[in-house]
Design an enzyme around this catalytic site. Structure first.
Site, PDB file in Angstrom:
ATOM      1  N   HIS A 265       0.836  -1.204   0.000  1.00  0.00           N
ATOM      2  CA  HIS A 265       0.000   0.000   0.000  1.00  0.00           C
ATOM      3  C   HIS A 265       0.871   1.255   0.000  1.00  0.00           C
ATOM      4  O   HIS A 265       0.678   2.162  -0.824  1.00  0.00           O
ATOM      5  CB  HIS A 265      -0.901  -0.017   1.241  1.00  0.00           C
ATOM      6  CG  HIS A 265      -1.760   1.191   1.392  1.00  0.00           C
ATOM      7  ND1 HIS A 265      -3.088   1.203   1.007  1.00  0.00           N
ATOM      8  CD2 HIS A 265      -1.506   2.435   1.879  1.00  0.00           C
ATOM      9  CE1 HIS A 265      -3.606   2.405   1.249  1.00  0.00           C
ATOM     10  NE2 HIS A 265      -2.661   3.170   1.788  1.00  0.00           N
ATOM     11  N   GLU A 266       1.838   1.299   0.910  1.00  0.00           N
ATOM     12  CA  GLU A 266       2.700   2.490   0.983  1.00  0.00           C
ATOM     13  C   GLU A 266       3.615   2.585  -0.238  1.00  0.00           C
ATOM     14  O   GLU A 266       3.955   3.687  -0.677  1.00  0.00           O
ATOM     15  CB  GLU A 266       3.513   2.474   2.279  1.00  0.00           C
ATOM     16  CG  GLU A 266       2.675   2.477   3.555  1.00  0.00           C
ATOM     17  CD  GLU A 266       1.634   3.576   3.612  1.00  0.00           C
ATOM     18  OE1 GLU A 266       1.829   4.626   2.982  1.00  0.00           O
ATOM     19  OE2 GLU A 266       0.602   3.376   4.298  1.00  0.00           O
ATOM     20  N   HIS A 269       1.748   4.575  -2.770  1.00  0.00           N
ATOM     21  CA  HIS A 269       1.884   6.016  -2.544  1.00  0.00           C
ATOM     22  C   HIS A 269       3.243   6.511  -3.038  1.00  0.00           C
ATOM     23  O   HIS A 269       3.353   7.537  -3.714  1.00  0.00           O
ATOM     24  CB  HIS A 269       1.752   6.327  -1.053  1.00  0.00           C
ATOM     25  CG  HIS A 269       0.352   6.332  -0.542  1.00  0.00           C
ATOM     26  ND1 HIS A 269      -0.624   7.157  -1.054  1.00  0.00           N
ATOM     27  CD2 HIS A 269      -0.245   5.620   0.453  1.00  0.00           C
ATOM     28  CE1 HIS A 269      -1.763   6.963  -0.400  1.00  0.00           C
ATOM     29  NE2 HIS A 269      -1.556   6.036   0.519  1.00  0.00           N
ATOM     30  N   GLU A 295      -4.617   8.067  -2.924  1.00  0.00           N
ATOM     31  CA  GLU A 295      -5.102   6.804  -2.367  1.00  0.00           C
ATOM     32  C   GLU A 295      -5.400   5.797  -3.465  1.00  0.00           C
ATOM     33  O   GLU A 295      -5.268   4.580  -3.256  1.00  0.00           O
ATOM     34  CB  GLU A 295      -6.351   7.058  -1.513  1.00  0.00           C
ATOM     35  CG  GLU A 295      -6.821   5.870  -0.702  1.00  0.00           C
ATOM     36  CD  GLU A 295      -5.889   5.484   0.440  1.00  0.00           C
ATOM     37  OE1 GLU A 295      -6.090   4.404   1.033  1.00  0.00           O
ATOM     38  OE2 GLU A 295      -4.949   6.255   0.751  1.00  0.00           O
TER      39      GLU A 295
END
Length: 498
Positions: A265-266, A269, A295
């Site tokens: 997830h990170e 980003h 997001e």
């Protein structure tokens, strides 16, 4: 010629000022990263003063009268499309900043600082009444803030635009309402299915083992270690610039997939940040397009890649080697996509029920700011909505309405962007599959074409386009929840045979 030369000179002076704004803001980001990752606990008093000084400097630069004069001059000039975009973005930030009295900014800063220990103690003691007066003050201050910016509009809409300035509150409400109406029956069907998904994990897995696993996940996905680093933090986050985008993760001893998911997830980003044009650093053209789009990048990589069966067909041997397990790709896939029927905590929620956690927060904070809900009613309404949407009811406020820090930070309007980003991720996933054989490439561990597609269609534009214009530029259609709902229904009905 003289006019053109004068205009060019004005724009360059304006741009130099804008760059200074960005540099100061990015410097503060490094201090915040350090505080959450590496700073010794005793450093807090000095760090608070450093951060405050930088925030004041940024505010002074943003509200400088000269900046307003440059904006006026440039808006009356003949600018190209990119220059107009830069002026549009700076104008928006400038107008919001100058409309808010400095004493109100100070009162909000002081109130949020004072609220943090009150919230922590109330949560620890499971005592909402100890936090109620503080929350009332925070709600009133944010109403006052919204009124200062635009007294003639819905205050929640004004606050929502802090985090998603262009998508529109009507669009957000329509999407969230549609998800609520269509996901609840799906979640009910899953609960009634009686299907139990695989769980390949036994015992616990130490931090070093999990760190090596997620580091390898970043390697294969294509994380640029020359421009990044991996650390741990209590609440994983990513921060940085196109030259230095860092990720953090966390480790749960009995659930290594939590670390895999949060790291991917990170990474999403960070790969967005690293994909921004380097030549435009310090300007809106080199900045991200706000939280919904940001997001979408993290959710794309986490959900549409990292939770997919093709990914686990590629990554299972690596995971087994690190964890000492002997699981099949299907087992990892099922474990990564289990829907929890008893999860009260947002940050631990699965991909599907997560959005009900977001929707109930959105509905409560919207009604609080609009004056349609009293602070004293929050625990009851929260618990009722949890029961209605997810079939579970918190026994305590600590696992209910006191679990999140967002309101304590004054961040009313932030929550919707989590779900809006997931919706956009599914829309991007649908369209990228029109151009690429995504599953085949993921199964083969080949991610370069996916990176390139996202950079071409999303990252390289920075904040040149407003949100919906960027979505149309990337996908050929306006922002829509159709693809997310199709994706969720197809994936989870197949998993749970319902």
């Amino acid at each position: 010629m003289a006019h053109a030369s004068e205009q060019s000179s004005t724009y360059e002076q304006f741009l130099d000022h804008v760059r200074q704004l960005h540099y100061v803001q990015d410097a503060n980001g490094v201090l915040q990263w350090d505080q959450q990752v590496m700073m010794p606990d005793a450093g807090t008093p000095a760090r608070a003063k450093q951060s405050s000084a930088i925030s004041t400097l940024h505010h002074d630069l943003l509200t400088d009268e000269q900046l307003g004069e440059w904006l006026d001059d440039l808006e009356a000039s003949d600018l190209d499309d990119e220059q107009q975009s830069v002026v549009r973005e700076v104008r928006r930030d400038y107008e919001r900043a100058v409309r808010v009295p400095s004493d109100l900014v100070e009162r909000i800063s002081e109130a949020t600082s004072n609220a943090l220990p009150v919230w922590k103690e109330a949560k620890a003691e499971d005592d909402f009444s100890a936090y109620e007066e503080t929350l009332e003050e925070l709600v009133e201050l944010r109403r006052e803030y919204a009124e200062a910016i635009d007294p003639d509009r819905d205050p929640y809409e004004v606050l929502f635009e802090e985090y998603e300035p262009y998508l529109g509150i009507d669009t957000a409400e329509a999407v969230l309402t549609r998800l609520r109406d269509e996901l609840v029956p799906l979640i009910d069907d899953i609960a009634d299915s009686g299907v139990t998904l695989a769980d390949p994990f036994e015992g616990t897995y130490d931090d070093d083992t999990q760190h090596a696993l997620v580091e390898e996940a970043l390697d294969v996905l294509g994380y640029d270690w020359d421009r990044g680093r991996l650390d741990t933090a209590p609440h994983p986050f990513s921060t940085g610039t196109q030259f230095d985008a860092r990720v953090t993760t966390r480790f749960k001893p009995d659930d290594p997939l939590d670390a895999v998911g949060s790291t991917i997830h990170e990474f999403g980003h960070a790969t967005y940040t690293l994909g921004l044009p380097q030549a435009e650093y310090g300007t809106p053209l080199g900045s991200n397009r706000d939280l919904s789009v940001h997001e979408s990048q993290s959710r794309f990589w986490e959900n549409h890649v990292g939770r997919s069966l093709p990914f686990w067909e590629f990554f299972t041997d690596t995971a087994n080697d690190h964890l000492g397990t002997d699981a099949t790709p299907r087992a990892f896939y099922e474990a990564a996509n289990e829907v929890y029927d008893d999860n009260l905590i947002r940050v631990e929620a699965d991909e599907l029920t997560y959005h009900m956690h977001i929707i109930l927060r959105f509905e409560i904070e919207r009604d609080l700011i609009r004056g349609e809900l009293d602070v004293s009613e929050v625990p009851q309404v929260w618990n009722d909505k949890m029961e209605e949407y997810l079939g579970i009811r918190p026994d305590t406020d600590a696992e209910g309405c006191l679990q999140d820090i967002h309101w304590t930070n004054g961040a009313f309007g932030y929550f919707p962007t989590y779900t809006l980003g997931s919706v956009l991720a599914a829309q991007l996933d649908h369209h990228i599959r029109q151009d690429l054989a995504v599953d085949d490439q993921v199964r083969a561990g080949e991610f370069d074409d996916i990176h390139d597609w996202l950079t071409e269609h999303v990252h390289r534009h920075g904040a040149r386009y407003t949100t919906d214009d960027l979505v149309r530029e990337a996908t050929g259609e306006s922002f829509t929840a159709d693809h997310f709902l199709d994706y969720a229904d197809g994936k989870y009905r197949a998993l749970y045979d319902c």
